[in-house]
Design an enzyme around this catalytic site. Structure first.
Site, PDB file in Angstrom:
ATOM      1  N   CYS A 164       0.800  -1.235   0.000  1.00  0.00           N
ATOM      2  CA  CYS A 164       0.000   0.000   0.000  1.00  0.00           C
ATOM      3  C   CYS A 164       0.827   1.277   0.000  1.00  0.00           C
ATOM      4  O   CYS A 164       0.281   2.369  -0.154  1.00  0.00           O
ATOM      5  CB  CYS A 164      -0.941   0.010   1.199  1.00  0.00           C
ATOM      6  SG  CYS A 164      -0.096   0.075   2.803  1.00  0.00           S
ATOM      7  N   TRP A 166       2.492   4.601   0.960  1.00  0.00           N
ATOM      8  CA  TRP A 166       2.107   5.618   1.938  1.00  0.00           C
ATOM      9  C   TRP A 166       0.588   5.811   1.989  1.00  0.00           C
ATOM     10  O   TRP A 166       0.105   6.809   2.515  1.00  0.00           O
ATOM     11  CB  TRP A 166       2.795   6.939   1.607  1.00  0.00           C
ATOM     12  CG  TRP A 166       4.263   6.931   1.926  1.00  0.00           C
ATOM     13  CD1 TRP A 166       4.853   7.206   3.122  1.00  0.00           C
ATOM     14  CD2 TRP A 166       5.334   6.631   1.016  1.00  0.00           C
ATOM     15  NE1 TRP A 166       6.223   7.093   3.009  1.00  0.00           N
ATOM     16  CE2 TRP A 166       6.549   6.741   1.730  1.00  0.00           C
ATOM     17  CE3 TRP A 166       5.393   6.273  -0.330  1.00  0.00           C
ATOM     18  CZ2 TRP A 166       7.799   6.513   1.152  1.00  0.00           C
ATOM     19  CZ3 TRP A 166       6.629   6.045  -0.905  1.00  0.00           C
ATOM     20  CH2 TRP A 166       7.815   6.167  -0.170  1.00  0.00           C
ATOM     21  N   SER A 187       7.286  -1.603   4.935  1.00  0.00           N
ATOM     22  CA  SER A 187       8.044  -0.417   5.344  1.00  0.00           C
ATOM     23  C   SER A 187       7.429   0.204   6.592  1.00  0.00           C
ATOM     24  O   SER A 187       6.249   0.586   6.602  1.00  0.00           O
ATOM     25  CB  SER A 187       8.062   0.615   4.219  1.00  0.00           C
ATOM     26  OG  SER A 187       8.470   1.886   4.695  1.00  0.00           O
ATOM     27  N   GLN A 190       6.416   3.869   5.859  1.00  0.00           N
ATOM     28  CA  GLN A 190       5.194   3.945   5.066  1.00  0.00           C
ATOM     29  C   GLN A 190       3.975   3.647   5.924  1.00  0.00           C
ATOM     30  O   GLN A 190       2.957   4.347   5.838  1.00  0.00           O
ATOM     31  CB  GLN A 190       5.265   2.967   3.901  1.00  0.00           C
ATOM     32  CG  GLN A 190       6.188   3.392   2.779  1.00  0.00           C
ATOM     33  CD  GLN A 190       6.145   2.432   1.604  1.00  0.00           C
ATOM     34  OE1 GLN A 190       5.763   1.267   1.741  1.00  0.00           O
ATOM     35  NE2 GLN A 190       6.553   2.897   0.433  1.00  0.00           N
ATOM     36  N   CYS A 342      16.466   5.169 -15.076  1.00  0.00           N
ATOM     37  CA  CYS A 342      15.174   4.486 -15.246  1.00  0.00           C
ATOM     38  C   CYS A 342      14.313   5.203 -16.277  1.00  0.00           C
ATOM     39  O   CYS A 342      13.640   4.560 -17.087  1.00  0.00           O
ATOM     40  CB  CYS A 342      14.447   4.398 -13.905  1.00  0.00           C
ATOM     41  SG  CYS A 342      15.186   3.219 -12.743  1.00  0.00           S
TER      42      CYS A 342
END
Length: 378
Positions: A164, A166, A187, A190, A342
């Site tokens: 999920c 934050w 986390s 988070q 990226c």
């Protein structure tokens, strides 16, 4: 040293990249050790030498676009250490439960202050959807709304959010679609942020590995988490989702995708950004879901990730004067290299962004994305 310089210079010129050239994507070499190190140790050395200021480039994103379009990465062989790491990835499970929290500790727990200025106002750390959007906040709201519409969310539903973050999807879905959401993350930072952000809403955020999930839900969303599962766990992941989804429910899987199979991500990204990550391919996803789910919808908007990453990079640059009190210049170079390399990968179409909608038994009459309704996008 001279031979290494000659070889690498010739390789770069094949992609229209010139050493100490005048184009913004050209490499400016400050330390001659750069050539031998990169030829010997590949992409890991390329990133580490940039962090060490051995070279610079005014437009890193375009440099990587050209490198990947020309497939220069395939010409630089992996060294023995990397080959051993690849072997170890084949024989062991790098994403086993005992290692599940490593990426949270190394990456997602860096500091909410960084992510709060880098991301949109909802802290959505996945690819935005830029169609009709003019700002990052709008683009992420459109992506969250698109995800809700793909899941056919209705008031009163109970939705599971695997990975999920934050809490952006959970909060958005609860506020705009009247659903109850259970979200899980590995986390601590988070989880704490999401719990606070979702106060007063029917949202439950838990610090949990997905393998411990129980219960059944009307719909499941998983945005930007599958990249951390690892191919040895794909089948178990799909089995968990199958067990947790009600028979008439829908499962939205949002993940970066690769064109070619690899045991784990780029060596530099694996070491400094996302430990033990692995980008899935279409055949691996198909094999993992076989007999469990029916494919209802598959969308690729990978080019939107290029724009999203460039927006994140722009935010970091803008707020760097304040961030520099806590984060070092080496960190800034590392983080810039991550975001811009990226972006180049998505721009070169070397990386994809997929949204899949899966059902357990098939949608009678066929599947369609729900029409857009008015939601708060700013």
């Amino acid at each position: 040293m001279k031979e290494a310089k000659k070889i690498l210079t010739r390789l770069l010129e094949a992609a229209n990249i010139h050493v100490n050239g005048s184009n913004p994507w050209d490499i400016q070499v400050h330390d001659e050790r750069f050539y031998r190190q990169v030829l010997s140790h590949g992409t890991l050395a390329l990133g580490e030498s940039y962090m060490a200021k051995w070279w610079d480039c005014a437009q890193l994103d375009e440099l990587f676009t050209k490198v990947l379009i020309a497939h220069l990465d395939t010409f630089i062989k992996a060294d023995l250490k990397l080959k051993l790491e690849i072997f170890w990835a084949r024989v062991s499970n790098l994403q086993r439960p005992s290692k599940a929290y490593e990426v949270g500790e190394q990456h997602y727990d860096i500091g909410n202050d960084l992510f709060e200025v880098m991301l949109d106002k909802r802290l959505t750390y996945t690819c935005a959807f830029w169609q009709h959007a003019h700002t990052l906040d709008e683009a992420q709201a459109y992506k969250l709304d698109l995800s809700c519409r793909k899941l056919h969310l209705q008031p009163g539903m109970h939705v599971l959010d695997i990975g999920c973050g934050w809490g952006s999807f959970a909060k958005f879905a609860a506020e705009n679609y009247g659903v109850k959401v259970t979200g899980i993350t590995i986390s601590k930072e988070q989880a704490a942020f999401a719990q606070d952000a979702c106060k007063g809403l029917p949202v439950d955020i838990q610090l949990m590995d997905y393998r411990l999930l129980t219960g059944q839900y009307d719909a499941i969303a998983s945005l930007g988490m599958f990249e951390h599962v690892g191919y040895k766990n794909y089948r178990q992941y799909m089995q968990v989702a199958h067990q947790c989804l009600k028979d008439d429910g829908l499962f939205l899987l949002h993940t970066i995708g690769g064109n070619h199979p690899a045991m784990f991500t780029d060596a530099w990204l694996n070491k400094y950004i996302f430990p033990n990550a692995m980008i899935p391919t279409m055949p691996l996803i198909d094999e993992a879901m076989e007999g469990l789910f029916i494919m209802e919808h598959w969308q690729n908007f990978g080019t939107d990730y290029d724009k999203t990453l460039m927006a994140w990079y722009g935010n970091v640059v803008t707020h760097w004067p304040a961030l520099s009190a806590k984060y070092s210049e080496t960190f800034f170079r590392m983080w810039s290299y991550y975001l811009l390399s990226c972006a180049g990968s998505f721009r070169a179409r070397n990386s994809q962004l997929w949204q899949l909608v899966l059902s357990k038994n098939g949608i009678r009459g066929g599947y369609a994305v729900q029409p857009q309704k008015h939601v708060q996008v700013v």
